[in-house]
Scaffold this active site. Structure first.
Site, short mmCIF file in Angstrom:
data_model
loop_
_atom_site.label_atom_id
_atom_site.label_comp_id
_atom_site.label_asym_id
_atom_site.label_seq_id
_atom_site.Cartn_x
_atom_site.Cartn_y
_atom_site.Cartn_z
CB THR A 15 -0.60 5.19 -5.26
OG1 THR A 15 -1.81 4.73 -4.63
CG2 THR A 15 -0.96 6.09 -6.44
CB SER A 232 -5.79 6.45 0.89
OG SER A 232 -5.33 7.42 1.82
CE LYS A 233 2.78 5.31 -1.20
NZ LYS A 233 3.53 5.50 -2.47
CD GLN A 234 -2.26 9.32 -0.70
OE1 GLN A 234 -3.28 8.63 -0.67
NE2 GLN A 234 -1.39 9.26 -1.69
CG HIS A 236 0.45 6.05 7.11
ND1 HIS A 236 1.58 6.17 6.31
CD2 HIS A 236 0.27 7.26 7.70
CE1 HIS A 236 2.07 7.40 6.44
NE2 HIS A 236 1.29 8.08 7.26
#
Length: 290
Positions: A15, A232-234, A236
């Site tokens: 992701t 996580s990507k969420q 940042h």
């Protein structure tokens, strides 16, 4: 310790690029395998193209390579394994371990999680509505020994907790694919983040339904940012700087409680990984997230 039968793996979802939290998990799984003289594999869980930037897989593999985390076999891609997942679904449907479900989330919520269309016992479905396929859990008080966290207990409720194994959009779900591939690759030990701990009891039933014994589990604390959120990507999380692999790995060893000598921070990648292999102590991992 030498256990050539040990087979472990790191299974990132593409992701976004690899971040520090994922590196910590990758390193823990790598050193747990290498310290036992076992094998270690990389499996890319690329089952959800709607959430996967096209460049992410290459970025992740390049980062792992730059950090010296090299697998013993070619990288496996779940996007190339659809036939195996479909075969498993057909087996589970045929043996009564899976069923077709047309309930919406709204309907399930309004019915306290139970299926208003009685999906588990229906013989036919409405042709005009899409459906998911769910695994049919059994009521169970599940007990197992986590190799870091110790004795574990989870209660699984049939129908209420039944996980989706094929989504209505036609995508195979993590809960199915991870088990099918672990069985196929002969994975004996799974090192992963504690954010996946709650899935373990469900997955153990899927292993058994497919005629296999579950692996040994070792769940490590997830790495948190300054706001107390999982990296996580969420949230940042920044991508790793692949030009600083020694610094990154040194920090990862510290996060894993391994107390590496300071001179390794400016040494070679090979010497740092070799020290990690020889001195790995799973019991030194801090039980709280950092």
């Amino acid at each position: 310790m030498n256990n050539p039968q040990y087979r472990g793996r790191f299974a990132p979802s593409p992701t976004g690029p690899l971040h520090f939290g994922s590196l910590v998990t990758a390193l823990a799984s790598f050193l747990e395998a290498r310290s036992q003289g076992g094998q270690w594999f990389i499996r890319v869980e690329d089952l959800d193209p709607l959430r996967e930037p096209p460049e992410a897989t290459g970025q992740i593999l390049a980062s792992l390579d730059a950090h010296g985390l090299l697998p013993d076999e070619p990288v496996r891609f779940q996007s190339r394994r659809h036939d195996a997942y479909q075969d498993a679904i057909e087996r589970l449907l045929g043996n009564g371990y899976a069923y077709r479900c047309q309930c919406s989330r709204k309907e399930l919520h309004a019915n306290d999680g139970r299926h208003p269309h009685h999906c588990r016992s229906r013989k036919t479905i409405d042709d005009d509505r899409p459906y998911a396929i769910r695994f049919a859990l059994e009521d169970e008080d599940s007990h197992w020994q986590d190799q870091l966290l110790g004795p574990q207990h989870q209660t699984v409720k049939a129908e209420l907790d039944d996980p989706v194994i094929l989504r209505k959009e036609g995508f195979y779900a993590y809960q199915l694919a991870v088990v099918v591939d672990d069985i196929n690759q002969g994975i004996t030990d799974v090192v992963r983040g504690s954010d996946l701990l709650d899935m373990t009891a469900q997955q153990q039933q899927i292993y058994r339904a497919l005629g296999s014994c579950p692996p040994r589990w070792l769940h490590i604390p997830v790495i948190l940012n300054e706001q107390g959120q999982k990296l996580s990507k969420q949230t940042h999380a920044p991508a790793l700087n692949d030009e600083k692999p020694v610094s990154n790995l040194f920090r990862a060893l510290v996060a894993l409680g391994q107390n590496p000598p300071t001179h390794l921070a400016t040494g070679s990648l090979e010497s740092l990984l070799e020290w990690g292999r020889k001195n790995w102590q799973r019991g030194a991992i801090h039980l709280t997230s950092r």
